[in-house]
Design an enzyme around this catalytic site. Structure first.
Site, mmCIF file in Angstrom:
data_model
loop_
_atom_site.group_PDB
_atom_site.id
_atom_site.type_symbol
_atom_site.label_atom_id
_atom_site.label_comp_id
_atom_site.label_asym_id
_atom_site.label_seq_id
_atom_site.Cartn_x
_atom_site.Cartn_y
_atom_site.Cartn_z
ATOM 1 N N GLU A 1 0.828 -1.220 0.000
ATOM 2 C CA GLU A 1 0.000 0.000 0.000
ATOM 3 C C GLU A 1 0.850 1.253 0.000
ATOM 4 O O GLU A 1 0.842 2.013 0.958
ATOM 5 C CB GLU A 1 -0.882 -0.004 1.258
ATOM 6 C CG GLU A 1 -1.740 -1.235 1.406
ATOM 7 C CD GLU A 1 -2.351 -1.349 2.804
ATOM 8 O OE1 GLU A 1 -1.845 -0.730 3.747
ATOM 9 O OE2 GLU A 1 -3.335 -2.062 2.923
ATOM 10 N N ARG B 1 3.502 19.789 7.784
ATOM 11 C CA ARG B 1 4.363 18.664 8.159
ATOM 12 C C ARG B 1 5.577 19.042 9.002
ATOM 13 O O ARG B 1 6.023 18.250 9.810
ATOM 14 C CB ARG B 1 4.779 17.863 6.911
ATOM 15 C CG ARG B 1 3.585 17.139 6.282
ATOM 16 C CD ARG B 1 3.976 16.201 5.159
ATOM 17 N NE ARG B 1 4.723 15.059 5.641
ATOM 18 C CZ ARG B 1 6.009 14.872 5.453
ATOM 19 N NH1 ARG B 1 6.731 15.740 4.773
ATOM 20 N NH2 ARG B 1 6.612 13.800 5.931
ATOM 21 N N CYS C 1 -1.498 32.635 11.857
ATOM 22 C CA CYS C 1 -1.292 33.354 13.110
ATOM 23 C C CYS C 1 -0.812 32.403 14.203
ATOM 24 O O CYS C 1 -1.511 32.152 15.189
ATOM 25 C CB CYS C 1 -2.577 34.045 13.509
ATOM 26 S SG CYS C 1 -3.138 35.163 12.221
#
Ligand SMILES: *Cc1c(COP(=O)(O)O)cnc(C)c1O
Length: 431
Positions: A290, A330, A360
């Site tokens: 996968e 990330r 912010c």
């Protein structure tokens, strides 16, 4: 360059899949996700060819939809002959809407709701990967209601530490996914599944983690899984026809990352697995993998426009762009590394900058300490490379920012695959 689909033209402008990022930014605006169709297809073919060579018909490569999901990517994956690994109604619905054959869609997830299970079975998804014993009874009841026998795989936790980042390590015994072997629970799980009249327990699933570079991780996984297959073959008479080894091959984000020779690795896994099942006297199972990241990561790039350059003397410098953690969370999540390029030039003096976004949050950094031309200024373009995986799919509307569009690049030209989210889209759900 970090990936062979990135070049610079004579004027010094970054080209992705042969297309000038300056021209694309002009046409589509920024921030902008770019996707290289040819790379996407060749990554699929790399897996499919290796599987054809080493495992043969019946084995399958499932694209892990969570890495990046929208209709066009599913159309391309379907055309290439991939299967699909989904974990939500949203992913499965998107795939079905794109015409992805239901039979090739696998439905995973560690917390399936009753609604998920109903959706999966009513839409004829090829296989459900059961994560826990609770799901077996629900799956069986739903299959009975529909008068079908549903194919399932059973997710087992092999107890392997793939030596990767903690946040993406899912094979050790103490994780929330799957049923562990060493506690004896996995064997009881198989026994329970075999007792379900409306379920066809076709085999076993495992997934040890993401960003796997160690050469023997899948071999070690096979050691544990074949040992378990032999045990339940002996004790329960259970034969695993399918063995799903999950995803996880790593990609190169920065120059110091190793390059994985995935087809060679797959060949080694196949030889190792064949030897193990031969020794155990078991039939060779159909093998599934996968891959998500290694299919899409290097097919993606993000282009931003510089809003301002902030220099704090004797402290640090920032290049602040028109995107940020909303389109690429990330680094904030797990300190992911990226290669960053000035989109328009690379000559001359350089300086070190933190590439920060417009959200912010002080922590809204896309990548710290990147080297860019010292004269970088407002209006310049900055490219973040290898953003095809876990960027668009993890994007949010934080600060009510609309998500960037995805532009698919091919030899024939550029086309919108996902349009830019507008302020009207952002209030579409508000009553
Ligand atoms: C995340 C995940 C994948 C894909 O992992 P990549 O690192 O993107 O290849 C495959 N299978 C399962 C079960 C996963 O959780």
């Amino acid at each position: 360059m970090i990936s062979s689909n990135i070049t610079r033209n004579n004027a010094g402008v970054v080209c992705f899949a042969g297309h000038s990022v300056a021209a694309l930014a002009e046409e589509y605006g920024t921030p902008l996700y770019l996707m290289d169709e040819e790379r996407l297809r060749s990554n699929c073919r790399m897996y499919l060819n290796a599987f054809a060579t080493h495992f043969g018909p019946g084995s399958r490569v499932l694209y892990a939809a969570k890495a990046c999901s929208f209709k066009e990517i599913f159309r391309i994956a379907a055309e290439e002959g991939m299967g699909l690994d989904t974990v939500s109604i949203g992913e499965a619905y998107t795939a079905l809407a794109a015409g992805f054959p239901a039979e090739r869609i696998y439905f995973h997830g560690d917390a399936k709701t009753d609604k998920d299970i109903r959706f999966a079975l009513e839409h004829g998804l090829g296989c459900v990967v059961a994560d826990n014993p609770d799901e077996l009874a629900l799956l069986n009841a739903e299959a009975k209601r529909l008068g079908i026998r549903q194919k399932v795989l059973l997710r087992i936790t092999p107890g392997i530490d793939p030596h990767t980042y903690e946040a993406v390590n899912t094979g050790t015994v103490d994780v929330k996914f799957g049923v562990p072997i060493e506690t004896g629970q996995a064997e009881a799980f198989v026994r329970a599944a075999m007792a379900m009249e409306h379920l066809d327990a076709a085999g076993l699933h495992c997934h040890v983690g993401s960003e796997v570079f160690d050469e023997d991780v899948f071999q070690r996984t096979c050691d544990v899984m074949v040992d378990f297959m032999a045990r339940v073959h002996g004790s329960l008479g259970f034969t695993a026809r399918e063995l799903d080894l999950g995803g996880g091959y790593g990609v190169r984000y920065v120059d110091s990352d190793p390059a994985a020779d995935i087809p060679a690795r797959i060949g080694e896994v196949a030889a190792h697995l064949r030897a193990l099942v031969d020794r155990a006297g078991l039939p060779m199972p159909y093998v599934l993998m996968e891959p998500g990241r290694s299919i899409v990561a290097d097919a993606g790039m993000t282009v931003y426009t510089v809003s301002t350059v902030k220099r704090i003397p004797r402290c640090k410098n920032y290049v602040i762009v028109d995107g940020g953690m909303a389109d690429n969370p990330r680094w904030c999540l797990y300190r992911a590394r990226y290669t960053v390029l000035h989109g328009l030039r690379q000559d001359g003096e350089t300086d070190v900058f933190d590439l920060a976004g417009r959200c912010c949050e002080s922590g809204d950094v896309i990548q710290p300490a990147v080297t860019l031309p010292a004269d970088v200024c407002r209006g310049d373009l900055v490219c973040v490379c290898t953003t095809g995986a876990y960027n668009y799919s993890m994007a949010s509307n934080y600060n009510r920012l609309g998500r960037p569009p995805v532009v698919m690049l091919s030899g024939d030209g550029a086309r919108l695959a996902v349009r830019r989210e507008t302020p009207e889209d952002l209030i579409a759900l508000d009553l």
